[in-house]
Structures are given as structure tokens and as C-alpha cells.
Motif scaffolding. Sequence first.
Motif, PDB file in Angstrom:
ATOM      1  N   ARG A   1       0.820  -1.211   0.000  1.00  0.00           N
ATOM      2  CA  ARG A   1       0.000   0.000   0.000  1.00  0.00           C
ATOM      3  C   ARG A   1       0.851   1.258   0.000  1.00  0.00           C
ATOM      4  NH1 ARG A   1      -3.768  -3.336   1.544  1.00  0.00           N
ATOM      5  NH2 ARG A   1      -5.908  -2.696   1.158  1.00  0.00           N
TER       6      ARG A   1
ATOM      7  N   ARG B   1      -0.890   7.571 -12.772  1.00  0.00           N
ATOM      8  CA  ARG B   1      -1.447   6.236 -13.048  1.00  0.00           C
ATOM      9  C   ARG B   1      -0.376   5.265 -13.550  1.00  0.00           C
ATOM     10  NH1 ARG B   1      -5.512   9.908 -15.177  1.00  0.00           N
ATOM     11  NH2 ARG B   1      -7.261   9.933 -13.770  1.00  0.00           N
TER      12      ARG B   1
ATOM     13  N   PHE C   1      -6.803  -6.514  -5.576  1.00  0.00           N
ATOM     14  CA  PHE C   1      -6.945  -6.893  -4.176  1.00  0.00           C
ATOM     15  C   PHE C   1      -7.333  -8.368  -4.050  1.00  0.00           C
ATOM     16  CE2 PHE C   1      -8.069  -2.337  -4.263  1.00  0.00           C
ATOM     17  CZ  PHE C   1      -7.116  -1.863  -3.383  1.00  0.00           C
TER      18      PHE C   1
ATOM     19  N   ARG D   1       1.311   7.770  -8.504  1.00  0.00           N
ATOM     20  CA  ARG D   1      -0.122   7.458  -8.428  1.00  0.00           C
ATOM     21  C   ARG D   1      -0.917   8.427  -9.288  1.00  0.00           C
ATOM     22  NH1 ARG D   1      -4.376   9.226  -5.451  1.00  0.00           N
ATOM     23  NH2 ARG D   1      -3.089  10.519  -4.113  1.00  0.00           N
ATOM     24  N   ALA D   2      -0.584   9.719  -9.175  1.00  0.00           N
ATOM     25  CA  ALA D   2      -1.299  10.727  -9.967  1.00  0.00           C
ATOM     26  C   ALA D   2      -1.122  10.464 -11.471  1.00  0.00           C
ATOM     27  CB  ALA D   2      -0.799  12.119  -9.602  1.00  0.00           C
TER      28      ALA D   2
ATOM     29  N   ARG E   1     -12.302  -0.882   0.021  1.00  0.00           N
ATOM     30  CA  ARG E   1     -11.459  -1.327  -1.088  1.00  0.00           C
ATOM     31  C   ARG E   1     -11.811  -0.590  -2.378  1.00  0.00           C
ATOM     32  NH1 ARG E   1      -8.670  -6.185   0.173  1.00  0.00           N
ATOM     33  NH2 ARG E   1      -8.129  -5.788   2.329  1.00  0.00           N
TER      34      ARG E   1
ATOM     35  N   ALA F   1      -6.194   7.669  -9.235  1.00  0.00           N
ATOM     36  CA  ALA F   1      -6.094   9.117  -9.086  1.00  0.00           C
ATOM     37  C   ALA F   1      -7.399   9.798  -9.495  1.00  0.00           C
ATOM     38  CB  ALA F   1      -4.920   9.672  -9.904  1.00  0.00           C
TER      39      ALA F   1
ATOM     40  N   ARG G   1      -8.753   5.663  -5.548  1.00  0.00           N
ATOM     41  CA  ARG G   1      -7.556   6.435  -5.207  1.00  0.00           C
ATOM     42  C   ARG G   1      -6.388   6.002  -6.094  1.00  0.00           C
ATOM     43  NH1 ARG G   1      -4.910   9.489  -1.208  1.00  0.00           N
ATOM     44  NH2 ARG G   1      -2.846   8.670  -0.736  1.00  0.00           N
TER      45      ARG G   1
ATOM     46  N   ARG H   1      -8.838  -5.182 -15.530  1.00  0.00           N
ATOM     47  CA  ARG H   1      -9.070  -3.775 -15.193  1.00  0.00           C
ATOM     48  C   ARG H   1      -7.760  -3.095 -14.786  1.00  0.00           C
ATOM     49  NH1 ARG H   1     -12.864  -2.998 -10.155  1.00  0.00           N
ATOM     50  NH2 ARG H   1     -11.081  -4.095  -9.296  1.00  0.00           N
ATOM     51  N   ALA H   2      -6.957  -3.819 -13.976  1.00  0.00           N
ATOM     52  CA  ALA H   2      -5.701  -3.233 -13.492  1.00  0.00           C
ATOM     53  C   ALA H   2      -4.707  -3.025 -14.626  1.00  0.00           C
ATOM     54  CB  ALA H   2      -5.090  -4.119 -12.419  1.00  0.00           C
TER      55      ALA H   2
ATOM     56  N   VAL I   1     -13.324  -6.739  -6.016  1.00  0.00           N
ATOM     57  CA  VAL I   1     -13.810  -5.364  -5.901  1.00  0.00           C
ATOM     58  C   VAL I   1     -14.326  -4.843  -7.247  1.00  0.00           C
ATOM     59  CG1 VAL I   1     -13.399  -3.105  -4.819  1.00  0.00           C
ATOM     60  CG2 VAL I   1     -11.932  -5.011  -4.219  1.00  0.00           C
TER      61      VAL I   1
ATOM     62  N   ILE J   1      -3.758  -2.000  -9.520  1.00  0.00           N
ATOM     63  CA  ILE J   1      -3.777  -2.774  -8.275  1.00  0.00           C
ATOM     64  C   ILE J   1      -4.885  -3.827  -8.304  1.00  0.00           C
ATOM     65  CG2 ILE J   1      -5.287  -1.178  -7.010  1.00  0.00           C
ATOM     66  CD1 ILE J   1      -3.317  -1.673  -4.575  1.00  0.00           C
TER      67      ILE J   1
ATOM     68  N   TYR K   1       0.645   2.608 -11.900  1.00  0.00           N
ATOM     69  CA  TYR K   1       0.452   1.222 -11.475  1.00  0.00           C
ATOM     70  C   TYR K   1      -1.021   0.842 -11.472  1.00  0.00           C
ATOM     71  CZ  TYR K   1      -1.211   2.828  -6.948  1.00  0.00           C
ATOM     72  OH  TYR K   1      -1.952   3.413  -5.964  1.00  0.00           O
TER      73      TYR K   1
ATOM     74  N   ASP L   1       1.017   4.307  -2.723  1.00  0.00           N
ATOM     75  CA  ASP L   1       0.598   5.583  -2.143  1.00  0.00           C
ATOM     76  C   ASP L   1      -0.859   5.553  -1.682  1.00  0.00           C
ATOM     77  OD1 ASP L   1       1.082   8.270  -1.328  1.00  0.00           O
ATOM     78  OD2 ASP L   1      -0.111   8.944  -3.033  1.00  0.00           O
ATOM     79  N   LEU L   2      -1.312   4.376  -1.244  1.00  0.00           N
ATOM     80  CA  LEU L   2      -2.634   4.323  -0.619  1.00  0.00           C
ATOM     81  C   LEU L   2      -2.507   4.716   0.840  1.00  0.00           C
ATOM     82  CD1 LEU L   2      -4.064   1.083  -2.253  1.00  0.00           C
ATOM     83  CD2 LEU L   2      -4.464   3.459  -2.893  1.00  0.00           C
ATOM     84  N   ILE L   3      -1.313   4.479   1.430  1.00  0.00           N
ATOM     85  CA  ILE L   3      -0.982   5.063   2.732  1.00  0.00           C
ATOM     86  C   ILE L   3       0.421   5.651   2.639  1.00  0.00           C
ATOM     87  CG2 ILE L   3      -2.493   3.664   4.192  1.00  0.00           C
ATOM     88  CD1 ILE L   3      -0.219   1.783   4.702  1.00  0.00           C
ATOM     89  N   ARG L   4       0.747   6.567   3.553  1.00  0.00           N
ATOM     90  CA  ARG L   4       2.048   7.239   3.516  1.00  0.00           C
ATOM     91  C   ARG L   4       2.980   6.612   4.538  1.00  0.00           C
ATOM     92  NH1 ARG L   4       0.533  12.399   0.963  1.00  0.00           N
ATOM     93  NH2 ARG L   4      -0.200  11.478  -0.962  1.00  0.00           N
TER      94      ARG L   4
END
Lengths: 266, 295
Positions: free
Chosen positions: A48, A75, A81, A72-73, B187, B196, B193, A146-147, A85, A79, A77, A52-55
Motif C-alpha cells: 500500500r 497512473r 486486491f 499514483r497521480a 477497497r 487518481a 484512489r 481492469r488493473a 472489488v 492494483i 500502477y 501511495d494508498l498510505i504514507r
Amino acid sequence: MSVVEIKDVGKTFEGGTTALEGIELAIGEREFVSLIGPSGCGKSTLLRIVGDLIRPTAGTVRVNGKPAPQARADRDYGIVFQDAVLYDWRTVARNISLPLELARWNRRRRTGRVQEMLRLVELGGFESHYPWQLSGGMQQRVSIARALSFDPALLLMDEPFGALDEMTRERMNLELLRIWEASGSTIVFVTHSIAEAVFLSTRVVVMSPRPGRISDVIEIDLQQPRTAATREEPRFFELVTRVREALHLGSDLDRKLAAPAAEAQP
Amino acid sequence: MATIAAEPRADRRRAAFVRSAAARIGMLVLVLAVLWGFWEGYRWLWIREGWTWPFVVDSTTMPHIHDILAALFRKPTSGTGDILLVQLLHATWFTAKEALVGFALGATFGFLLGVALSEWRLLQRGLLPYVVSSQTVPILAVAPIVVVYLGSLHVAPWFSVAVIASYLTFFPVTINTLRGLQSTDRRALELMRSYAAGRVSVLWKLRIPAALPYIFSALKVSATASIVGAIIGEAPSSIQEGLGGFIVNFNQYYSLNPENLWATNLMAALLGIAFFVAVVIVETIVVRRAPENVA
């Protein structure tokens, strides 16, 4: 140039739990790196942080040479899970095109790419199905499509096959290797399964808990491309044993369990 | 692989549909027959035994159901001279119009308020207590104020009634919209997120579609509440053409013609059911969900 560069990363949650400490790792282009370790070793947290889902509370992460938030901005990567989802109210095709809509691709380009992705994950003909009409394995394939739809350099996967049965899981492993081959992306893969990590990876990163840190990095020199027969090679078993031993060495619990037994010996 | 890729053939599907529709209608008839039986049975027993608890049963307190239905086809002494059914149909249509406009106003306002409260935490903390307390003020106290205010603006009286109805309908929609928007899967939010996605995209492509089942449960409550609001709102607005006017009128003559009031109530109930069913139909078209997740 490394796709992922992790330097001295640490993460302490509010409340004082140290999830990660002093993580150093560089991941090169087209690598397939698995993070393996017992629950609580911070492997998902590390993934994560890369996304950059958490710092992190210490250290730096660079993706494609950029700080993680910038990556992240941009795009950089995709992801996946443990749960697929998928959005229940969107068809398979519209689920896959979601990131493309957000990236403002026009309709014609989106449709073309969705078809391409459906072929890649071998779900042609299912574009107008809804997620609940698919099996767990198929849902996870949609999630992978999708990823990968916007062609990111990096694919982050957080126990993507953890919820699947063993048979489906082994088939999905082969699928994933084929997709990895075809898409040319770099993959960071979190798993609980030693066999899965060895079978898929070019490198296995073994982590240990409290605080989460890297206790060993094992090169997997099995021949590429891997097939179902790879699982029966002697080298495969050797590597599985190596990873298992590395895991047990790094685990506090095993040390504690081993200690009384040693004392009992006269 | 557990898919339902193989669609059943169209004619078989149609046969299944006809069967299930027949079963539903059969069930409806059965339930109505049982209710009829209870009403008449209760009436018969209480009159025969002369029981007075909890209330005295006679033709005034519990008219025969066939008398109520018969009243629909008689000409009442009041009104336009048509039979009661025709008069009531006009009144139902009139009230339905008020209720529908009130429902649309209330649902729209309620939804927008819910979105605003969910997007701005500060607004939620400041405003939500007043939204809740607005519902503790009795509608009967609010109605005359609305009529006076809007009347001074030369708005048509029926529109004042619609506004009164919307006062009852916005609240459940606001509360459920807020609840729905805040219960988005963590999720799914992380996924947004990772792409972005901007705030508007997250709201439009994730939060609102995910909240739709919550919003539709509220709309079902609001649909029937809008009719209650419209009927109550007609009294202070001195509107005679709607169901509210008929209820007030027949209430005064209850001891002479109790069937008339019962017949009016029957029409009001049918209107409520029609509104509810309309919302359910829209829901099945709009909300795409796994069958087990449909409320």
C-alpha cells in the motif's frame, strides 16, 4: 533503472504500532517479486505504501523514478486486491473500462482496449455479464484486466488468489504468468503461500513481524517460462524448502516454540 | 464454472413469468378474502355476543364491506352529482398530482442535501441536528405557515400542498442518502484512489451508485409519506377537490354515512400502494445488483 525503489521505509501507525522498519528494496523492470511472511509482518502495508494508498512515516518510495504520490497521480500502477472489488452495477466490459473513463479515453479507444483485455484474460463473450454472474476465478480475471487496461508499468497484487480454491488458484497462477509474459509489466505480489511465491516469482522477499522487516531475499532461478511441470522439479522443492526455512528463522513465534524444547534436552 | 451464461429459452421464460404472475394474483385474492373474512367474522361475533371491548361494534363503527363497496356506486348528497367512485377518482387524481410533485421536490432536495452533508463534514456537524429537529415539528403546525407564505406569493394552492408533502418526504431520503454515501466499500475507494480519481468522479462513479439501494429504501417510505402529507396539507389550504377535502367532509357526516369515509380511505390506500409499486418498478430497472443484495 528500477521500477520501484524503497529506501529505509518505516511505518508507525497512530497508537504506536510499528508495522515496518528499515525496508530497503529495489525492483527492476519485468521482475516478478513476491512479498511473503506471516500475518502482521506488514507485507500488505508495504504494498500500500508503494501504491501511495498510505504514507510511510519514514524513508522514501520512488516508482518509475518519481515519488510515489506523483506516480499514483500519473497512473503508473494497477492494483488487484484479494477480493475482485468489481462494481456490481457495471457489466464486465464497463468494469474494465472504469480506469480508462477516469483517464478520459474516448469511447472508441475504450471499446477497443476492453476487447483486447478480454482476450488477454480469456473472457471473450462475457463483456455484458454482471460480476455476480461470474465465478470467483473469473471475477479475479476481470479485476486483473481492469488493473492492466491502462497499460501501467507496475502491477501491485495483494493476495489476489487468497480467496480461491487450490485448483482454481493453480490455474490462475499459470494464467498470471502468461499475462505477465504478454503484458511486459513488473509485478509486486503479496501472498501467504510459499509454493505460489516460488512458482510465480523471479525473487521472493521474506518478511518477519514485530516490527515488519525484510529477513531474506531469495532468487528464484527456475527456468522460464514456467509450466505445470515446474511444480514437480527437484529445484522447485529445494527453493520451497529454502523459503520455508527463511520464514521460520524470521518468526518470533517459532523461536519461542523452539526454546522450551531445547531446554528440555539434558 | 458457476455462470448463467446459458440463457433459458424465451418461451420457457415467458411460461415461468406467467406462472409466477398467476401465483401472485392468486395470493392477492386469497389475502383479500381472508381479510374480508376477519372483518365480517369479527363483526358478526362481537354483535352476537354483545361484546363492547375494545369498542362497540355496529354498522357505524364497522360497516359491512359490501356496503362500503356499494357506497362507491351511489350518488352522495354532496358534490357534483356523480356517483361516489367517479368523484373519488377525481379527488384521488388531484391528490396524486400534489403528492407526486411533493415527492419529486422532497426527493430531489433530500438527495442533494444528503450529498452535501456527506461531502462536507463541517456542514454535517452544523446542519444535521436541525435537519433532524425539523421532523419533530408536527406537520399540522407547519402546514398553515407554508400556505400563508406561498399564498402571499400568489402560488396555486395545490402547490402549497405539494411543498407541505415534500416536508415529510425529504427527511428519509436525506438520512438514507447520507448513510449510503458513507458506507462505500473501503477497497472500492482505494481502487478509485489508485486511479487518481477526482472527488466528483468518486461521487458520481462509485459513491452514488453504491448508495442507490439505500436511497430506494428511503424513496419507498417517502412515496407513501408524500400522500399522507398531501392529504393533511389540503385541510389548512381549504382545498375541497382532493382526498383530504373528502375526508374532512365525510368525517362530519360519519354517523349518517360511515361507508363514505371508509370508501375514501380505501381510495387513499390504493393510491399509496400505487406510489409504492411505482418506486419498486423504477428500482428494479435502475438498480443493478446481485439478486441476494436487492432489498
